[in-house]
Design a protein around this motif. Structure first.
Motif, PDB file in Angstrom:
ATOM      1  N   GLN A 268       7.665   3.488  -6.179  1.00  3.40           N
ATOM      2  CA  GLN A 268       6.491   3.467  -7.055  1.00  3.40           C
ATOM      3  C   GLN A 268       6.481   2.263  -7.978  1.00  3.40           C
ATOM      4  O   GLN A 268       5.418   1.701  -8.281  1.00  3.40           O
ATOM      5  CB  GLN A 268       6.443   4.761  -7.880  1.00  3.40           C
ATOM      6  CG  GLN A 268       6.221   6.013  -7.066  1.00  3.40           C
ATOM      7  CD  GLN A 268       5.145   5.828  -6.014  1.00  3.40           C
ATOM      8  OE1 GLN A 268       4.015   5.440  -6.325  1.00  3.40           O
ATOM      9  NE2 GLN A 268       5.489   6.081  -4.765  1.00  3.40           N
TER      10      GLN A 268
ATOM     11  N   SER B 106       0.613   1.583  -1.537  1.00  3.16           N
ATOM     12  CA  SER B 106       1.509   2.739  -1.481  1.00  3.16           C
ATOM     13  C   SER B 106       1.898   3.078  -0.044  1.00  3.16           C
ATOM     14  O   SER B 106       2.997   3.605   0.202  1.00  3.16           O
ATOM     15  CB  SER B 106       0.865   3.954  -2.156  1.00  3.16           C
ATOM     16  OG  SER B 106      -0.227   4.442  -1.396  1.00  3.16           O
TER      17      SER B 106
ATOM     18  N   THR C 175      -0.480   5.828  -9.307  1.00  2.00           N
ATOM     19  CA  THR C 175       0.956   6.044  -9.521  1.00  2.00           C
ATOM     20  C   THR C 175       1.323   7.509  -9.323  1.00  2.00           C
ATOM     21  O   THR C 175       2.361   7.836  -8.739  1.00  2.00           O
ATOM     22  CB  THR C 175       1.351   5.596 -10.949  1.00  2.00           C
ATOM     23  OG1 THR C 175       1.003   4.227 -11.123  1.00  2.00           O
ATOM     24  CG2 THR C 175       2.848   5.762 -11.167  1.00  2.00           C
TER      25      THR C 175
END
Length: 578
Positions: free
Chosen positions: A442, A547, A472
């Protein structure tokens, strides 16, 4: 993909991301606040700063030299620019540099005060302009973070259609809007405002952001003002006489009215104008030359339809070409036919930008030569942007204080840090050391999001920060899916390496499906929404794309590192699975 190739991909992506992100690091963390304030100013302000600092340093050095002050100045920041310039001067002159850099040693490096001034000023100019370039490549803060004002400008396409007497084609609309944006860019910089953001919004609107303190009335005068471009015939004989007179009598002309004090020198009905060229800052600078022009222009710049730069097929030298409308072509043909051999000047806002001799009669297509490549580009832009092709009006304006932006940045930073810390605590509590894997992913995801934002020169706004915070929190769901699959494989009795391989393989499409659907939704929001909605959607889309990379590539690489390098045989992924 093999582990080695996966490692190379991760290293390459992180390196490219750092390359894009470095200007932001350099600007926001390595550049002092006082240098930032100078670099975001207009080019006129930068020129004034460079010349003022050079004058102050030279004056101070002279005073020290007169007082025979032999203090070593090499350790003082104020004199670093002068010392660097002196070192270069000693090197070019092939003279040994002094051991002590006192005022006398620095002054002795230069052949005269003019060369010293030019050398030191160029150092200041190069330093500030390089910082200005760094700022343009760094992450730009929106008005809600930096403060300033914004305006939405409406273009009157209907009025332009009525003026031309026909419905506008798509190409004509595009050209009119493009020229309007170019004009606003040049005007806003000319009026000394800090780095503006000017972009198209829809088919017939232009959105403007000006960071810092800006006067709404001044902005309106810039937008509504009309550039005055015209072509004048030059009286060469009178121009020579005026230039000769003013060379020996520099105060012989009123700078406001441009009237020469010697009677009869300028023929009745004619006017005097100064000749300008672009200086090293890209600003107009008086060349010292005066031209006497006919009292009325031979052609108005509103007749110009387009202007481009090309190369002469024989000499290869750059030339500026512009095309006139039918009425302008007829007027220009008559003008040039009757004045072959005479000089014609291009005048913008009472400043002579260029002039050339008329070689032959010219109709619609005009070719102007005798310029460098940069000058030809500047002239083409000048011809395109001198007169607005379309009427503009201010639809809305909004002003935002800088203090509110600072608070928003601080709160956004806190939200992101608290979010990452909360994720780490939860993931470690639930997935043990595998939770650290997810947290590292992350952190790298946030790093990649900022680099993508910089690479595409997108603006960081408060909604963008909200998108980052949401991403996030959401991005960790990919790690959760993968970890749960790995736990299932471990319960089935597979070894660490086999369980990790099977877990990632089986979770791949589940992770892809969930992120792709979010990306599609975000792209639709970005296309259909405006303002805050668009900023939020773009950051959300970027976050989901990055991501995918961190969860499928980086997270897998960390597991492989533990297996192959640290020789781990058990997976610390759950309190119930060993």
């Amino acid at each position: 993909m093999s582990k080695f190739r996966r490692l190379l991909v991760v290293i390459a992506v992180l390196a490219v991301a750092f390359m894009f992100l470095f200007p932001s690091i350099q600007w926001y963390f390595l550049t002092p606040k006082e240098d930032q304030a100078i670099a975001v100013g207009s080019r006129e302000q930068i020129r004034e700063y460079s010349r003022r600092m050079t004058y102050l340093i030279i004056t101070d050095l002279k005073q020290k030299a007169t007082a025979k002050d032999t203090t070593d100045l090499s350790g003082q920041k104020m004199y670093s620019v002068a010392i660097e310039s002196a070192k270069k001067a000693y090197s070019l002159a092939k003279k040994p540099a002094p051991k002590t850099w006192d005022a006398i040693a620095i002054l002795s490096a230069f052949s005269g005060e003019r060369s010293m001034f030019d050398s030191i000023e160029s150092r200041y100019r190069e330093h500030v302009l390089s910082l200005k370039n760094v700022h343009s490549n760094a992450v730009q803060l929106g008005l809600d973070l930096a403060g300033g004002m914004s305006a939405v400008i409406q273009a009157d396409l209907k009025g332009l259609s009525e003026k031309l007497g026909h419905d506008l084609s798509s190409a004509e609309k595009e050209d009119a809007m493009k020229r309007a944006v170019e004009i606003l860019n040049s005007r806003i910089d000319k009026f000394g405002l800090t780095e503006p953001v000017i972009r198209r919004q829809g088919e017939d609107q232009i959105y403007i952001e000006i960071p810092g303190a800006a006067d709404p009335e001044r902005l309106n005068s810039i937008i509504m003002g009309k550039g005055n471009l015209a072509f004048y015939l030059v009286d060469s004989e009178a121009s020579t006489a005026v230039s000769s007179y003013l060379a020996t009598n520099p105060v012989g002309i009123d700078e406001q009215t441009m009237v020469v004090d010697k009677p009869g020198l300028v023929p009745e009905g004619k006017i005097v104008r100064k000749v300008y060229k672009k200086d090293s800052y890209g600003l107009d600078e008086f060349t010292g030359e005066y031209l006497v022009l006919e009292g009325k222009p031979g052609l108005d710049g509103s007749h110009i339809q387009s202007a481009t730069v090309s190369s002469d097929p024989i000499t290869g030298k750059p030339e500026t070409n512009f095309v006139l409308d039918k009425e302008g072509g007829d007027l220009f043909y008559k003008l040039t036919s009757e004045n072959v051999g005479k000089t014609m000047a291009v005048v913008l806002d009472d400043r002579v930008k260029s002039y050339a001799r008329i070689q032959e009669p010219i109709r619609e297509s005009v070719r102007i030569t005798g310029f460098s490549s940069d000058e030809a580009e500047s002239l083409a832009l000048l011809l395109r942007t001198a007169a607005l092709p379309i009427s503009l009006s201010v639809v809305s304006q909004q002003a935002i204080g800088a203090s509110l932006g600072e608070d928003s940045i601080a709160q956004g930073r806190t939200a992101i840090l608290v979010g990452i810390l909360s994720i780490f605590v939860f993931m470690f509590a639930y997935y043990k050391w595998a939770g650290l894997n997810a947290t590292i992913a992350q952190v790298l995801n946030l790093y990649l999001m900022l680099s993508v934002l910089t690479a595409f020169k997108l603006t960081l706004t408060l909604p963008s920060i909200a998108g980052f915070v949401l991403t996030t929190g959401m991005a960790v769901d990919a790690n959760v899916i993968i970890f749960e699959r790995i736990k299932e494989e471990i319960r089935a009795g597979k070894t660490r390496a086999a369980a990790i391989d099977a877990g990632f393989h089986k979770a791949f499409w589940a992770v892809m499906d969930s992120n792709i659907t979010t990306i599609i939704a975000a792209l639709f929001m970005a296309q259909l929404g405006t303002g805050p909605i668009q900023g939020f959607a773009i950051s959300l889309a970027i976050g989901n794309i990055t991501s995918l990379f961190t969860s499928l590539f980086v997270s897998r690489l960390i597991f492989d590192f533990e297996t192959d390098v640290l020789h781990a045989t058990h997976t610390s992924i759950s309190w119930r699975v060993r």
